[in-house]
Scaffold this active site. Structure first.
Site, PDB file in Angstrom:
ATOM      1  N   HIS A 161      35.682  38.436  43.939  1.00 17.65           N
ATOM      2  CA  HIS A 161      35.768  36.966  43.875  1.00 17.65           C
ATOM      3  C   HIS A 161      34.870  36.279  44.907  1.00 17.65           C
ATOM      4  O   HIS A 161      34.710  35.064  44.860  1.00 17.65           O
ATOM      5  CB  HIS A 161      37.213  36.496  44.083  1.00 17.65           C
ATOM      6  CG  HIS A 161      38.152  36.906  42.998  1.00 17.65           C
ATOM      7  ND1 HIS A 161      37.919  36.611  41.668  1.00 17.65           N
ATOM      8  CD2 HIS A 161      39.319  37.600  43.026  1.00 17.65           C
ATOM      9  CE1 HIS A 161      38.915  37.108  40.930  1.00 17.65           C
ATOM     10  NE2 HIS A 161      39.770  37.721  41.725  1.00 17.65           N
ATOM     11  N   ASP A 197      38.564  44.831  36.665  1.00 19.09           N
ATOM     12  CA  ASP A 197      39.719  44.152  37.257  1.00 19.09           C
ATOM     13  C   ASP A 197      40.261  43.136  36.241  1.00 19.09           C
ATOM     14  O   ASP A 197      39.508  42.608  35.415  1.00 19.09           O
ATOM     15  CB  ASP A 197      39.272  43.439  38.540  1.00 19.09           C
ATOM     16  CG  ASP A 197      40.431  42.839  39.316  1.00 19.09           C
ATOM     17  OD1 ASP A 197      40.883  43.487  40.284  1.00 19.09           O
ATOM     18  OD2 ASP A 197      40.877  41.729  38.973  1.00 19.09           O
ATOM     19  N   HIS A 199      41.099  40.158  36.677  1.00 15.50           N
ATOM     20  CA  HIS A 199      40.553  38.815  36.877  1.00 15.50           C
ATOM     21  C   HIS A 199      39.031  38.827  36.774  1.00 15.50           C
ATOM     22  O   HIS A 199      38.377  39.808  37.129  1.00 15.50           O
ATOM     23  CB  HIS A 199      40.964  38.294  38.258  1.00 15.50           C
ATOM     24  CG  HIS A 199      42.450  38.284  38.464  1.00 15.50           C
ATOM     25  ND1 HIS A 199      43.121  39.343  39.041  1.00 15.50           N
ATOM     26  CD2 HIS A 199      43.378  37.360  38.127  1.00 15.50           C
ATOM     27  CE1 HIS A 199      44.421  39.056  39.062  1.00 15.50           C
ATOM     28  NE2 HIS A 199      44.608  37.882  38.510  1.00 15.50           N
ATOM     29  N   ASP A 286      44.892  45.833  38.007  1.00 17.98           N
ATOM     30  CA  ASP A 286      45.896  44.789  37.792  1.00 17.98           C
ATOM     31  C   ASP A 286      45.985  44.391  36.317  1.00 17.98           C
ATOM     32  O   ASP A 286      46.658  43.424  35.969  1.00 17.98           O
ATOM     33  CB  ASP A 286      45.672  43.574  38.713  1.00 17.98           C
ATOM     34  CG  ASP A 286      44.213  43.193  38.873  1.00 17.98           C
ATOM     35  OD1 ASP A 286      43.347  43.793  38.207  1.00 17.98           O
ATOM     36  OD2 ASP A 286      43.942  42.274  39.676  1.00 17.98           O
TER      37      ASP A 286
HETATM   38 ZN    ZN Z   1      42.386  41.075  40.056  1.00 21.59          ZN
END
Ligand code: ZN
Length: 344
Positions: A161, A197, A199, A286
């Site tokens: 991120h 991931d 996200h 995740d």
């Molecule tokens: Zn994540």
């Protein structure tokens, strides 16, 4: 497969995060690493190596020098201004109409300019952990450059991120992006980053968005429902020279393995067409059913299939740890990706 790991992340601990209407211990916690190491040992991955020590030169190929200075100095500056026993957080953000560059003598202004959300807390051990994750990533990259077919850099904190001058989403330095750039700097012509991931890897996308020497492919929860909301849509395909070198494959909440594997095939075809010298795998698990911050329904055995699909690409592969927060299942899920990879 060599596992690169250091305990130096452990002081990045004790921070709280806002979930719904209450503060809870941050899901991105040191116990994650212990869980992964235990499962890896149980699966026979016993070739663990401490990282070499690197300077900030390689990180500076991706990150702004003032941003690096912010990460290094924020906590001591915060202590001086606000007193001990606290977590450094931004209280405003450098949004539209506000200054984008902070005064470097004001820690609150620096936090406002250099973090984009409330999930990048800074505590006493954060900078040491950030440096350690950087060393872990770069040591892994150097082993691949020396001929290792695959390496797992067990980084904490995660990185995908974070962009050139913004921390957020538990991420401070973008370990995978720094590794990818390092491959290019050491002679690779093309590097693919596959981000699995849950996200979207908004930081990695932003870093390489206008470049054609790094292909970024991300499988993730669609931003209509999911963090980071403002990036990760399928129509973001790159810009300028980078047009066509960014592939987002967003999927709806509740996605199961069959849908996921279809997206993996699309990703694999694009990566094969790009013909990279090396693959950097942003490894987040995740996507697991029951992850406290995820929304997919992958089961533990499914991660064997993910590892097999990665192996099928037939590329030198640098696994770099990202997210995964169901501590009870996290270790086995990660171990299964690596086991599946080696099975092929
Ligand atoms: Zn994540």
């Amino acid at each position: 497969m060599k596992i690169i790991y250091s305990d130096a992340h452990q002081g990045h601990a004790g921070a709280m995060e806002l979930r719904r209407e209450t503060f809870v211990p941050m899901a991105e916690c040191p116990e994650r690493m212990a869980a992964i190491l235990a499962a890896l040992a149980g699966a026979g991955f016993d070739d663990t190596l401490a990282p070499d020590t690197f300077g900030l030169e390689e990180a500076g190929r991706i990150h702004d020098p003032d941003f690096l200075r912010f990460l290094e100095t924020a906590y001591p500056m915060w202590l001086e201004r606000h007193g001990p026993g606290t977590t450094a957080f931004a209280r405003t953000f450098g949004m539209r109409g506000m200054a984008q560059k902070p005064r470097m003598d004001n820690v609150d202004a620096m936090l406002s300019a250099y973090t984009f959300d409330i999930f990048a807390p800074i505590v006493a051990g954060t900078w040491t952990a950030i440096r350690s994750a950087l060393d872990v990533a770069l040591t892994g990259a150097s082993l691949i450059q020396a001929g290792a077919p695959s390496v797992f850099s067990l980084c904490r904190p995660p990185g995908h991120h974070a962009s050139g001058d913004l921390a957020g989403g538990y991420c401070y330095l973008n370990n995978a992006a720094i590794a990818a750039q390092n491959f290019l700097d050491r002679g690779a012509s093309r590097v693919a980053i596959l981000d699995i991931d849950y996200h979207h890897g908004n930081g990695t996308q932003r870093i390489f968005y206008d470049r054609d020497d790094v292909l970024f492919v991300s499988l993730h929860g669609r931003p209509e429902e999911e963090y980071p909301f403002l990036l990760g849509y399928a129509d973001e395909t790159g810009h300028g020279a980078g047009e066509g070198f960014n592939l987002n494959l967003p999927m709806p909440p509740g996605t199961r393995i069959d849908t996921y594997m279809t997206a993996m095939e699309t990703a694999a075809a694009r990566i094969a067409a790009f013909a990279p010298d090396v693959l950097v795998l942003s490894l987040g698990v995740d996507t697991f059913d029951g992850d406290p911050v995820g929304g997919f329904c992958l089961q533990t055995p499914d991660y064997l299939r993910l590892g097999q699909a990665v192996a099928k690409l037939g590329l030198p592969t640098h696994f770099v740890m990202e997210g995964g927060y169901s501590v009870a299942a996290l270790g086995q899920n990660v171990s299964n990706v690596l086991t599946g990879y080696l099975q092929r």
